[in-house]
Design a protein around this motif. Structure first.
Motif, PDB file in Angstrom:
ATOM      1  N   LEU A  17      13.432 -19.415  13.456  1.00  0.00           N
ATOM      2  CA  LEU A  17      12.014 -19.196  13.188  1.00  0.00           C
ATOM      3  C   LEU A  17      11.694 -17.717  13.301  1.00  0.00           C
ATOM      4  CD1 LEU A  17      10.444 -22.112  15.286  1.00  0.00           C
ATOM      5  CD2 LEU A  17      11.236 -22.163  12.916  1.00  0.00           C
ATOM      6  N   ASP A  18      11.182 -17.131  12.233  1.00  0.00           N
ATOM      7  CA  ASP A  18      10.780 -15.724  12.224  1.00  0.00           C
ATOM      8  C   ASP A  18       9.261 -15.678  12.270  1.00  0.00           C
ATOM      9  OD1 ASP A  18      10.263 -13.069  11.809  1.00  0.00           O
ATOM     10  OD2 ASP A  18      11.558 -12.858  10.048  1.00  0.00           O
ATOM     11  N   ASN A  19       8.738 -15.363  13.450  1.00  0.00           N
ATOM     12  CA  ASN A  19       7.294 -15.398  13.672  1.00  0.00           C
ATOM     13  C   ASN A  19       6.673 -14.009  13.636  1.00  0.00           C
ATOM     14  OD1 ASN A  19       8.307 -14.351  16.022  1.00  0.00           O
ATOM     15  ND2 ASN A  19       7.169 -15.694  17.400  1.00  0.00           N
ATOM     16  N   ARG A  20       7.349 -13.044  13.012  1.00  0.00           N
ATOM     17  CA  ARG A  20       6.825 -11.674  13.035  1.00  0.00           C
ATOM     18  C   ARG A  20       5.540 -11.537  12.228  1.00  0.00           C
ATOM     19  NH1 ARG A  20      12.533  -8.679  11.890  1.00  0.00           N
ATOM     20  NH2 ARG A  20      12.765 -10.583  10.634  1.00  0.00           N
ATOM     21  N   ILE A  80       0.523 -19.387  19.228  1.00  0.00           N
ATOM     22  CA  ILE A  80       1.410 -20.544  19.072  1.00  0.00           C
ATOM     23  C   ILE A  80       2.411 -20.183  17.978  1.00  0.00           C
ATOM     24  CG2 ILE A  80       1.536 -23.040  18.786  1.00  0.00           C
ATOM     25  CD1 ILE A  80      -0.231 -22.131  21.118  1.00  0.00           C
ATOM     26  N   SER A  81       3.414 -19.420  18.350  1.00  0.00           N
ATOM     27  CA  SER A  81       4.222 -18.702  17.363  1.00  0.00           C
ATOM     28  C   SER A  81       5.142 -19.597  16.547  1.00  0.00           C
ATOM     29  CB  SER A  81       5.052 -17.617  18.058  1.00  0.00           C
ATOM     30  OG  SER A  81       5.887 -18.180  19.055  1.00  0.00           O
ATOM     31  N   HIS A  82       5.415 -20.821  17.013  1.00  0.00           N
ATOM     32  CA  HIS A  82       6.319 -21.663  16.232  1.00  0.00           C
ATOM     33  C   HIS A  82       5.605 -22.394  15.098  1.00  0.00           C
ATOM     34  CE1 HIS A  82       4.497 -24.641  18.841  1.00  0.00           C
ATOM     35  NE2 HIS A  82       5.124 -25.631  18.227  1.00  0.00           N
ATOM     36  N   ILE A  83       4.279 -22.276  15.038  1.00  0.00           N
ATOM     37  CA  ILE A  83       3.533 -22.858  13.920  1.00  0.00           C
ATOM     38  C   ILE A  83       2.516 -21.867  13.372  1.00  0.00           C
ATOM     39  CG2 ILE A  83       3.840 -25.301  14.458  1.00  0.00           C
ATOM     40  CD1 ILE A  83       1.246 -25.275  15.985  1.00  0.00           C
ATOM     41  N   CYS A  84       2.791 -20.571  13.502  1.00  0.00           N
ATOM     42  CA  CYS A  84       1.857 -19.576  12.996  1.00  0.00           C
ATOM     43  C   CYS A  84       1.789 -19.644  11.464  1.00  0.00           C
ATOM     44  CB  CYS A  84       2.233 -18.184  13.466  1.00  0.00           C
ATOM     45  SG  CYS A  84       3.847 -17.584  12.948  1.00  0.00           S
ATOM     46  N   LYS A  85       0.688 -19.151  10.889  1.00  0.00           N
ATOM     47  CA  LYS A  85       0.418 -19.329   9.462  1.00  0.00           C
ATOM     48  C   LYS A  85       1.461 -18.659   8.576  1.00  0.00           C
ATOM     49  CE  LYS A  85      -4.541 -19.766  10.296  1.00  0.00           C
ATOM     50  NZ  LYS A  85      -5.869 -19.143  10.104  1.00  0.00           N
TER      51      LYS A  85
END
Length: 338
Positions: A87-90, A99-104
């Motif tokens: 998961l790349d939440n940058r 909630i970085s694992h489901i960010c837009k």
């Protein structure tokens, strides 16, 4: 090195490729094994062609060894065994509430960016979780789907001696059942496929075919008349979604794991009448990956028995073709070592 490329139209090519040197904050990995996920099958069927930039290397259920470390990366050494949390939440913003694992703007590595079906894979260092020494790399490739199950069970707040029903006996359903049992729950897995039913039984999971057994009555019998404490909906089948409220006791809980692309019917009266709760569960968070790594390393779960086939990277096309038609496969791994 060699890499596989999804070309569209259910076709993979395998070609020579150039290793990508790690930039700042990145690590280059020598990939050991990568599992074929249900998402990969969806890609293979063309269901995600608008999202995958073809030709592209896919795959995300990987175990690997650190081969090269980019500038600024700490806490890792050449030769470390790792798994990748893809998961790349940058792209996360303040609107995502942390909630970085489901960010837009979340990017799923292996779908939105090159994946692991190749010898060498360069990824952000923050996606890596170190494995304890001597961890088996084949079973370590199951850390990603196992982390999904750990996330589901954690969000469901499963407790010892609770009655948990898992609807759906695919790889994720099996893992949810095993993780629930590991925390002490009494588990019943509901599945229609005869092979999956027998396979789950071989792992020590109680199973039922709901066409042959009255699951509502069974839950009441196992709970002194009250019903199940929690239901995991993993099947993605509309009849299962409609039935899950009937299985539950007062203030029972539902965790929706399956992806429903279209709205489906559920019994809202039961939510009012029993004060039920329902949560969605999407992928995983770092703590779920750490729990999965612990379970893999401990050998507490029969993960090795879930691996029903291993194929070479050069034969990835045959692996997907066989998996599409095989009725007796659970988890297929691609050996990416070359």
């Amino acid at each position: 090195m060699i890499a596989s490329y999804y070309e569209g139209n259910k076709t993979f090519s395998v070609k020579s490729a150039i290793q990508v040197a790690p930039g700042p904050g990145e690590v280059r990995l020598d990939v050991a094994y990568c599992g074929i996920c249900g998402t990969d099958i969806h890609i293979f069927h063309g269901a995600m062609d608008k999202r995958v930039d073809m030709p592209q290397t896919i795959g995300h259920e990987a175990s690997a060894t650190v081969a090269e470390i980019g500038e600024g990366v700490t806490g890792l050494a050449i030769g470390d065994s790792v798994v990748v949390r893809p998961l790349d939440n940058r792209g996360e913003t303040t609107a995502d509430r942390g909630i970085s694992h489901i960010c837009k703007d979340l990017k799923f590595i292996g779908i939105d960016a090159p994946g692991a079906f190749q010898n060498s894979w360069t990824v952000p260092a923050f996606t890596l979780h170190k494995l304890p020494a001597n961890t088996d790399m084949k079973t370590a490739a199951l850390a990603e789907p196992l982390a999904v199950a750990c996330h589901d069970v954690r969000l469901g707040e499963v407790k010892q001696d609770e009655l948990a029903v898992v609807l759906g006996g695919g790889p994720i359903g099996l893992l949810v059942a095993l993780v629930s049992q590991a925390v002490g729950a009494r588990v019943i897995l509901s599945e229609l496929n005869p092979f999956r039913l027998e396979f789950a039984r071989s792992l020590g999971i109680e199973t039922v075919d709901p066409r042959e057994v009255d699951l509502v009555k069974l839950c009441q019998e196992r709970s002194g008349g009250s019903g199940a404490d929690i239901v995991f909906e993993v099947s993605g089948a509309k009849p299962a979604a409609l039935s899950m409220t009937d299985l539950l006791a007062i203030r029972g809980r539902i965790v929706v794991v399956a992806i429903y692309p279209q709205p489906t019917e559920i019994n809202l009266f039961q939510f009012f009448w029993k004060e039920l709760q329902m949560k969605g569960a999407r992928v995983y968070e770092p703590e779920d990956y750490e729990k999965a790594v612990q379970l893999v390393a401990s050998g507490a779960l029969p993960l090795d028995r879930m691996i029903t086939h291993v194929e070479t990277l050069e034969n990835i096309q045959q692996a997907f073709d066989q998996l599409e038609h095989a009725g007796n496969a659970v988890k297929v791994l691609i050996d990416c070592r070359g």
